[in-house]
Design a protein around this motif. Structure first.
Motif, PDB file in Angstrom:
ATOM      1  N   LEU A   1       0.845  -1.210   0.016  1.00 31.59           N
ATOM      2  CA  LEU A   1      -0.150  -0.046   0.069  1.00 31.59           C
ATOM      3  C   LEU A   1       0.893   1.482  -0.057  1.00 31.59           C
ATOM      4  CD1 LEU A   1      -2.861  -1.286   2.242  1.00 31.59           C
ATOM      5  CD2 LEU A   1      -2.932  -1.240   0.176  1.00 31.59           C
ATOM      6  N   GLY A   2       1.731   1.316  -0.788  1.00 27.94           N
ATOM      7  CA  GLY A   2       2.504   2.557  -1.240  1.00 27.94           C
ATOM      8  C   GLY A   2       1.578   3.307  -1.916  1.00 27.94           C
ATOM      9  N   PRO A   3       2.037   4.708  -2.565  1.00 29.15           N
ATOM     10  CA  PRO A   3       1.180   5.441  -3.330  1.00 29.15           C
ATOM     11  C   PRO A   3       0.283   4.672  -4.602  1.00 29.15           C
ATOM     12  CG  PRO A   3       3.557   6.555  -3.215  1.00 29.15           C
ATOM     13  CD  PRO A   3       3.664   5.039  -2.469  1.00 29.15           C
ATOM     14  N   MET A   4       1.141   3.576  -5.061  1.00 34.24           N
ATOM     15  CA  MET A   4       0.327   2.972  -6.186  1.00 34.24           C
ATOM     16  C   MET A   4      -0.468   2.085  -5.728  1.00 34.24           C
ATOM     17  SD  MET A   4      -0.266   2.776  -9.280  1.00 34.24           S
ATOM     18  CE  MET A   4       0.990   3.691 -10.187  1.00 34.24           C
TER      19      MET A   4
ATOM     20  N   ASN B   1      -0.348  -4.689   4.426  1.00 41.65           N
ATOM     21  CA  ASN B   1       0.874  -3.694   4.073  1.00 41.65           C
ATOM     22  C   ASN B   1       1.959  -4.037   5.426  1.00 41.65           C
ATOM     23  OD1 ASN B   1       2.181  -1.894   2.277  1.00 41.65           O
ATOM     24  ND2 ASN B   1       1.839  -0.423   4.064  1.00 41.65           N
ATOM     25  N   ARG B   2       3.359  -4.189   5.028  1.00 42.02           N
ATOM     26  CA  ARG B   2       4.238  -4.346   6.087  1.00 42.02           C
ATOM     27  C   ARG B   2       3.905  -3.134   7.155  1.00 42.02           C
ATOM     28  NH1 ARG B   2      10.276  -2.537   5.263  1.00 42.02           N
ATOM     29  NH2 ARG B   2       9.243  -0.362   4.477  1.00 42.02           N
ATOM     30  N   THR B   3       3.420  -2.057   6.843  1.00 40.32           N
ATOM     31  CA  THR B   3       3.191  -0.879   7.722  1.00 40.32           C
ATOM     32  C   THR B   3       1.515  -0.846   7.646  1.00 40.32           C
ATOM     33  OG1 THR B   3       5.144   0.306   7.176  1.00 40.32           O
ATOM     34  CG2 THR B   3       3.607   1.465   8.408  1.00 40.32           C
TER      35      THR B   3
ATOM     36  N   ARG C   1      -1.046   2.173   7.249  1.00 42.41           N
ATOM     37  CA  ARG C   1      -1.435   2.883   6.017  1.00 42.41           C
ATOM     38  C   ARG C   1      -2.649   2.502   5.296  1.00 42.41           C
ATOM     39  NH1 ARG C   1       3.403   5.231   4.745  1.00 42.41           N
ATOM     40  NH2 ARG C   1       5.229   4.032   4.676  1.00 42.41           N
TER      41      ARG C   1
ATOM     42  N   LEU D   1       4.522  -3.800  -4.984  1.00 46.02           N
ATOM     43  CA  LEU D   1       5.654  -3.881  -3.942  1.00 46.02           C
ATOM     44  C   LEU D   1       6.925  -2.993  -4.569  1.00 46.02           C
ATOM     45  CD1 LEU D   1       5.588  -7.120  -2.367  1.00 46.02           C
ATOM     46  CD2 LEU D   1       4.955  -5.222  -1.232  1.00 46.02           C
ATOM     47  N   ASN D   2       7.645  -2.468  -3.865  1.00 44.88           N
ATOM     48  CA  ASN D   2       8.942  -1.764  -4.474  1.00 44.88           C
ATOM     49  C   ASN D   2       9.794  -2.767  -5.321  1.00 44.88           C
ATOM     50  OD1 ASN D   2       9.938  -2.838  -2.235  1.00 44.88           O
ATOM     51  ND2 ASN D   2      11.197  -1.433  -1.837  1.00 44.88           N
TER      52      ASN D   2
ATOM     53  N   GLU E   1      10.309 -11.613   0.238  1.00 41.80           N
ATOM     54  CA  GLU E   1      10.262 -11.363   1.751  1.00 41.80           C
ATOM     55  C   GLU E   1       9.119 -11.368   2.330  1.00 41.80           C
ATOM     56  OE1 GLU E   1      11.833  -7.485   4.281  1.00 41.80           O
ATOM     57  OE2 GLU E   1      13.201  -7.938   2.313  1.00 41.80           O
TER      58      GLU E   1
ATOM     59  N   SER F   1       7.632  -2.855 -10.411  1.00 39.28           N
ATOM     60  CA  SER F   1       8.519  -3.040 -11.572  1.00 39.28           C
ATOM     61  C   SER F   1       9.662  -3.590 -11.108  1.00 39.28           C
ATOM     62  CB  SER F   1       9.111  -1.500 -11.474  1.00 39.28           C
ATOM     63  OG  SER F   1       7.927  -0.604 -11.698  1.00 39.28           O
TER      64      SER F   1
ATOM     65  N   PRO G   1      -0.385   7.253 -10.271  1.00 38.93           N
ATOM     66  CA  PRO G   1      -1.409   6.719  -9.460  1.00 38.93           C
ATOM     67  C   PRO G   1      -2.904   7.809  -9.644  1.00 38.93           C
ATOM     68  CG  PRO G   1       0.304   7.130  -8.236  1.00 38.93           C
ATOM     69  CD  PRO G   1       0.959   7.728  -9.447  1.00 38.93           C
TER      70      PRO G   1
HETATM   71  N1  LIG Z   1       4.087   5.466  -8.007  1.00 43.71           N
HETATM   72  C1  LIG Z   1       4.132   5.541  -9.126  1.00 43.71           C
HETATM   73  O1  LIG Z   1       3.771   6.442  -9.886  1.00 43.71           O
HETATM   74  C2  LIG Z   1       4.210   4.425  -9.958  1.00 43.71           C
HETATM   75  C3  LIG Z   1       3.791   4.282 -11.276  1.00 43.71           C
HETATM   76  C4  LIG Z   1       4.032   3.099 -11.989  1.00 43.71           C
HETATM   77  C5  LIG Z   1       4.584   1.944 -11.386  1.00 43.71           C
HETATM   78  N2  LIG Z   1       4.879   2.042 -10.179  1.00 43.71           N
HETATM   79  C6  LIG Z   1       5.528   0.767  -9.503  1.00 43.71           C
HETATM   80  O2  LIG Z   1       4.735   0.243  -8.271  1.00 43.71           O
HETATM   81  C7  LIG Z   1       5.404  -0.250  -7.416  1.00 43.71           C
HETATM   82  C8  LIG Z   1       5.040   0.411  -6.087  1.00 43.71           C
HETATM   83  O3  LIG Z   1       5.217   1.660  -6.082  1.00 43.71           O
HETATM   84  P1  LIG Z   1       4.780   2.661  -5.197  1.00 43.71           P
HETATM   85  O4  LIG Z   1       4.892   4.033  -5.890  1.00 43.71           O
HETATM   86  O5  LIG Z   1       3.606   2.250  -4.547  1.00 43.71           O
HETATM   87  O6  LIG Z   1       6.079   2.941  -3.860  1.00 43.71           O
HETATM   88  P2  LIG Z   1       7.167   2.258  -3.864  1.00 43.71           P
HETATM   89  O7  LIG Z   1       8.068   2.861  -2.790  1.00 43.71           O
HETATM   90  O8  LIG Z   1       7.896   1.352  -4.709  1.00 43.71           O
HETATM   91  O9  LIG Z   1       6.645   0.623  -2.897  1.00 43.71           O
HETATM   92  C9  LIG Z   1       6.140   0.939  -1.565  1.00 43.71           C
HETATM   93  C10 LIG Z   1       5.484  -0.377  -1.229  1.00 43.71           C
HETATM   94  O10 LIG Z   1       6.538  -1.500  -0.839  1.00 43.71           O
HETATM   95  C11 LIG Z   1       6.628  -1.775   0.435  1.00 43.71           C
HETATM   96  N3  LIG Z   1       7.757  -2.412   0.982  1.00 43.71           N
HETATM   97  C12 LIG Z   1       8.966  -1.648   0.634  1.00 43.71           C
HETATM   98  N4  LIG Z   1      10.112  -2.153   1.183  1.00 43.71           N
HETATM   99  C13 LIG Z   1       9.535  -3.433   2.012  1.00 43.71           C
HETATM  100  C14 LIG Z   1       9.943  -4.252   2.737  1.00 43.71           C
HETATM  101  N5  LIG Z   1      11.107  -4.625   2.877  1.00 43.71           N
HETATM  102  N6  LIG Z   1       9.173  -4.998   3.216  1.00 43.71           N
HETATM  103  C15 LIG Z   1       7.732  -5.323   2.976  1.00 43.71           C
HETATM  104  N7  LIG Z   1       7.152  -4.356   2.093  1.00 43.71           N
HETATM  105  C16 LIG Z   1       8.023  -3.404   1.742  1.00 43.71           C
HETATM  106  C17 LIG Z   1       5.980  -0.507   1.264  1.00 43.71           C
HETATM  107  O11 LIG Z   1       5.636  -0.956   2.473  1.00 43.71           O
HETATM  108  P3  LIG Z   1       5.441   0.042   3.727  1.00 43.71           P
HETATM  109  O12 LIG Z   1       4.255   0.933   3.408  1.00 43.71           O
HETATM  110  O13 LIG Z   1       5.386  -0.607   4.959  1.00 43.71           O
HETATM  111  O14 LIG Z   1       6.865   0.876   3.607  1.00 43.71           O
HETATM  112  C18 LIG Z   1       4.978   0.107   0.557  1.00 43.71           C
HETATM  113  O15 LIG Z   1       4.025  -1.257   0.382  1.00 43.71           O
HETATM  114  C19 LIG Z   1       7.024  -0.014  -7.679  1.00 43.71           C
HETATM  115  O16 LIG Z   1       7.275  -1.293  -8.190  1.00 43.71           O
HETATM  116  C20 LIG Z   1       6.696   1.180  -8.602  1.00 43.71           C
HETATM  117  O17 LIG Z   1       7.881   1.360  -9.829  1.00 43.71           O
HETATM  118  C21 LIG Z   1       4.872   3.267  -9.394  1.00 43.71           C
END
Ligand SMILES: NC(=O)c1ccc[n+]([C@@H]2O[C@H](COP(=O)([O-])OP(=O)(O)OC[C@H]3O[C@@H](n4cnc5c(N)ncnc54)[C@H](OP(=O)(O)O)[C@@H]3O)[C@@H](O)[C@H]2O)c1
Length: 304
Positions: A20-23, A42-44, A47, A76-77, A84, A103, A132
């Motif tokens: 549950l990051g921004p995407m 989500n790990r956190t 959110r 996930l990132n 993990e 990605s 997003p």
């Molecule tokens: N945002 C964009 O504009 C966009 C556009 C297209 C594609 N994407 C792709 O979508 C994916 C997610 O992107 P995002 O923007 O949401 O943010 P992100 O920072 O790439 O990923 C955040 C997510 O990863 C989790 N995470 C990171 N390290 C972790 C770990 N060690 N253990 C468990 N969970 C972990 C975070 O959990 P926590 O909340 O606990 O930190 C959160 O749920 C990526 O691969 C990105 O390339 C993003």
């Protein structure tokens, strides 16, 4: 599984979102807003509070999360984080469907496919091609490749996120297209940003420059409808230089690099582009047009 597919025609199918990051947040929001019973993990966990307030279920463990729905979408990132996160799910994964929207790289996808098959997981790789705010719109493109049956069975759920496009049974294609298209985006943006810095060196504001750069130059000179017919030339290696040669373009690139140096702005990007074009000239493409640098790009760079 066939029953799940049938169910989607009558009511939105349950779905789990992991990450549950921004995407991931907007993926879950889009699914919720289209009526899918949505479980999240989500790990956190904090959110998830906004989603839970809107009706999502927060799973207490990753095993509970994947068990809650016929399909789990992860965002996930990195691919390493996937191992993990899903490692502790153990046997709960067997027979489940995972859709991976992280990605990554083609090699990471191959490793993931082997990992999933070892666990008895049905796995589909994908890529989100929009930022997003555009998720959930019918024209938001999501690329998928690999196990087509997974996409067909869960198409209704995946269509709640946008426009699912299947690229082929080679599972690496979605991330390969993703990296290729992102490369195009960064190269184009860097060209625009560098150009803005170059005219900025004479006190021209970015707003003033945008009028001619974006208002006229991009649509007129870099018009996709005039580039598209030339794609066939790339396939055929056909680079007629009658209207302008690569040698002429090397001069243009040299002028950009020198102008950047004279004006005291960064010059590495034009220098690198000039170097690439010069190398293509040295390989016999001097009298071809600029597109002949494609021949160079098709092979590994000398350093690798
Ligand atoms: N945002 C964009 O504009 C966009 C556009 C297209 C594609 N994407 C792709 O979508 C994916 C997610 O992107 P995002 O923007 O949401 O943010 P992100 O920072 O790439 O990923 C955040 C997510 O990863 C989790 N995470 C990171 N390290 C972790 C770990 N060690 N253990 C468990 N969970 C972990 C975070 O959990 P926590 O909340 O606990 O930190 C959160 O749920 C990526 O691969 C990105 O390339 C993003």
């Amino acid at each position: 599984m066939t029953n799940h597919a049938a169910a989607t025609t009558s009511s939105p199918s349950p779905v789990t979102v992991v990450g549950l990051g921004p995407m991931g947040l907007v993926l879950a929001e889009a699914l919720l807003s289209k009526g899918h019973p949505t479980t999240v993990w989500n790990r956190t966990p904090e959110r998830a509070s906004g989603l839970v307030a809107r009706g999502a279920s927060l799973a207490g463990s990753i095993a509970d999360a994947v068990s809650a729905s016929p399909v789990t979408i992860m965002c996930l990132n990195t691919y390493d984080t996937m191992y993990e996160v899903f490692g502790p799910a153990g046997d709960a994964l067997r027979g489940r469907v995972l859709v991976n929207l992280n990605s990554g790289t083609p090699q990471e996808v191959r490793t993931a496919v082997t990992w999933a098959s070892g666990l008895g997981v049905r796995y589909l790789d994908g890529a989100v091609m929009v930022p997003p705010p555009l998720v959930g719109r019918p024209d938001a493109v999501f690329l998928y490749s690999g196990d087509r049956a997974v996409l067909d069975e869960h198409r209704a759920t995946l269509a709640s996120l946008g426009d699912p496009r299947f690229l082929g049974t080679d599972p690496t294609l979605a991330v390969l297209y993703n990296t290729a298209l992102l490369h195009m985006m960064y190269a184009t943006l860097n060209g625009y940003l560098h150009a803005t810095a170059l005219v900025g060196s004479a006190g021209v504001s970015a707003v003033e420059f945008a009028g001619i750069a974006l208002g006229w130059f991009m649509p007129a000179v870099l018009d996709p409808s005039s580039l598209a017919p030339r794609a066939a030339d790339l396939d055929e290696g056909n680079y007629p230089g009658a209207l302008g040669t690569l040698r002429m373009n090397v001069n243009a690139l040299e002028h950009i690099a020198r102008a950047s140096e004279e004006q005291g702005v960064h010059s590495e990007l034009p220098r690198l582009m000039r170097e690439v074009a010069e190398r293509a000239v040295s390989q016999g493409h001097g009298d071809d047009n600029y597109f002949s640098v494609h021949e160079l790009f098709k092979r590994p760079s000398p350093a690798s």
